[in-house]
Design an enzyme around this catalytic site. Sequence first.
Site, PDB file in Angstrom:
ATOM      1  N   LYS A   4     -19.108  32.602   6.370  1.00 12.78           N
ATOM      2  CA  LYS A   4     -18.068  33.344   7.075  1.00 12.78           C
ATOM      3  C   LYS A   4     -18.615  33.622   8.475  1.00 12.78           C
ATOM      4  O   LYS A   4     -19.806  33.957   8.617  1.00 12.78           O
ATOM      5  CB  LYS A   4     -17.790  34.652   6.327  1.00 12.78           C
ATOM      6  CG  LYS A   4     -16.676  35.502   6.945  1.00 12.78           C
ATOM      7  CD  LYS A   4     -16.428  36.762   6.118  1.00 12.78           C
ATOM      8  CE  LYS A   4     -15.237  37.557   6.620  1.00 12.78           C
ATOM      9  NZ  LYS A   4     -14.959  38.748   5.782  1.00 12.78           N
TER      10      LYS A   4
ATOM     11  N   SER B 213     -10.211  39.240   4.352  1.00 13.50           N
ATOM     12  CA  SER B 213     -10.489  38.591   5.624  1.00 13.50           C
ATOM     13  C   SER B 213     -11.339  37.329   5.491  1.00 13.50           C
ATOM     14  O   SER B 213     -11.433  36.560   6.435  1.00 13.50           O
ATOM     15  CB  SER B 213     -11.201  39.564   6.572  1.00 13.50           C
ATOM     16  OG  SER B 213     -12.464  39.926   6.025  1.00 13.50           O
TER      17      SER B 213
ATOM     18  N   SER C  21     -12.189  41.912   0.840  1.00 16.44           N
ATOM     19  CA  SER C  21     -12.155  40.655   1.589  1.00 16.44           C
ATOM     20  C   SER C  21     -12.846  39.463   0.948  1.00 16.44           C
ATOM     21  O   SER C  21     -12.713  38.351   1.450  1.00 16.44           O
ATOM     22  CB  SER C  21     -12.735  40.850   2.986  1.00 16.44           C
ATOM     23  OG  SER C  21     -11.751  41.384   3.815  1.00 16.44           O
TER      24      SER C  21
END
Length: 503
Positions: free
Chosen positions: A80, A155, A179
């Site tokens: 990420k 996210s 997330s």
Amino acid sequence: MSSNSSSNDQDPTGLLNASIRDLKTRLDRGDHSPMSLSAFFAERIERLDPALNSFISTQIPEIEQTELKGDLAGIPFAHKDIFCVQQGRTTCGSKMLADWHAPYSATVHEKLAAQGAVLLGKTNMDEFAMGSSNENSYFGAVSNPWDVNRVPGGSSGGSAAAVAARLVPFATGSDTGGSIRQPAAFCGVTGIKPTYGRVSRYGMIAYASSFDQAGVIAKTAEDCAVVLNQISGVDRRDSTSSPEPVVDFTADLEKPLSGLKIGVPKQWFSEALDNRVAEQVEAAIAELECAGGTRVEIDLPDADIALSAYYLLAPAEASSNLSRFDGVRFGYRCDNPQDITDLFERSRSEGFGPEVQRRILAGTYALSAGYYDAFYLRAQKARRLIAGHFEQALSQCDVIAGPVTPTVAFKKGEHSADPAQMYLQDLFTIPVNLAGLPGMSVPAGFVDGLPVGLQLIGRHFAEAQILNVAHQYQQRVDFHQRIPPGFGGEGFGGDEHNTGGAA
Ligand code: GLN
């Protein structure tokens, strides 16, 4: 009974669904070289990601023999883009950091690199990890591989979409309010948010520091355990990392579930939960009972209070954390500032997107003199109350099982105009972050071709136990082995172009 390494029509080489252990065996046997394995996945990213936008940047792996020692030697992965990596850009999904190069790497990265894992790129995400749909990224929305008109969740939506489309065997994520778990549920992959403090936050760009936790998104619980083994542990560079000894998270995977008490929170099966999602979650719980578990009803009231508390506390922390982005020290700077105030104001209003600005404003307001007691302090009390409810519940059961999200993946744009609707996505994930407990999302069926997640929650530092439950479940079902239409079926290095073929 399923096997993670079997090849079939969808996956003739067996590489798409191969477990990390299986990939390791193939590398050790010399079936593939580390370079050819990375090239296989890099080629998939290049060919299939234009339909998804799950990557912000990609790297051409430079594999040296010296790197090829360690438990993950030669295993490709993605981060990420919230994890600082010295090589390449680290953007956090923001214009503010669009061209930023980190001067150091996150502990999570150093640990994975030390074990020989091969970074193929950085995945897309909601700006500063604020969002539930990945529509808040400066680098554009991400598509759900199961239906490209729908969101992948957020996210960590890029990481979840990339693993679901088999573009990488695993990816990192971060979970402040859901997330990792929510996008894992929406994309039909397995994700674990460890106990707060289990994994170092050093070099993971801060959103809300008392909630932020790094974790893993992979195809299976076993793969999550294999990676978690490498990234966990105390770090002198993160004073909130826990000195709790790291156990081997794979050690208990095969343990039978007989005698296990599974707590089912009755308040979570309310009208807020889509009926068809509820049916799949119920079926998964029934499967756990068949595997030897015993169902007990538990109370977890006040999920709505948890939501309000989080959306006050997290923005409060964010307003402080994000004050460092001022146009002077990091990242974006506006053109031709007239004076220092103009520099601050325009750099921040041009560099941050609307959701980030909304949260900075809300957080600053909540912390201001005169409102602190009415808002911030009350929210902290609510946090304590929620943590108490979990303590009580986990004294009556070993693990908690329930839904991850109220619905399956929604259409792009569906909740964009109404932040409050978007915040409801986190109803079942946020309470877990308030209490700092470990939580997982495990693929548990489909509604209209879209994945549903089963959430498993354990006691503090009992990751091995929820991984055990998830693994036993995955021995009995095959939802985690399904590959979205349009993202499987080609041969090793194959040339079939079938991007975005999802319904
Ligand atoms: N969706 C939640 C939010 O928007 C959670 C985000 C996260 O866990 N980083 O804040």
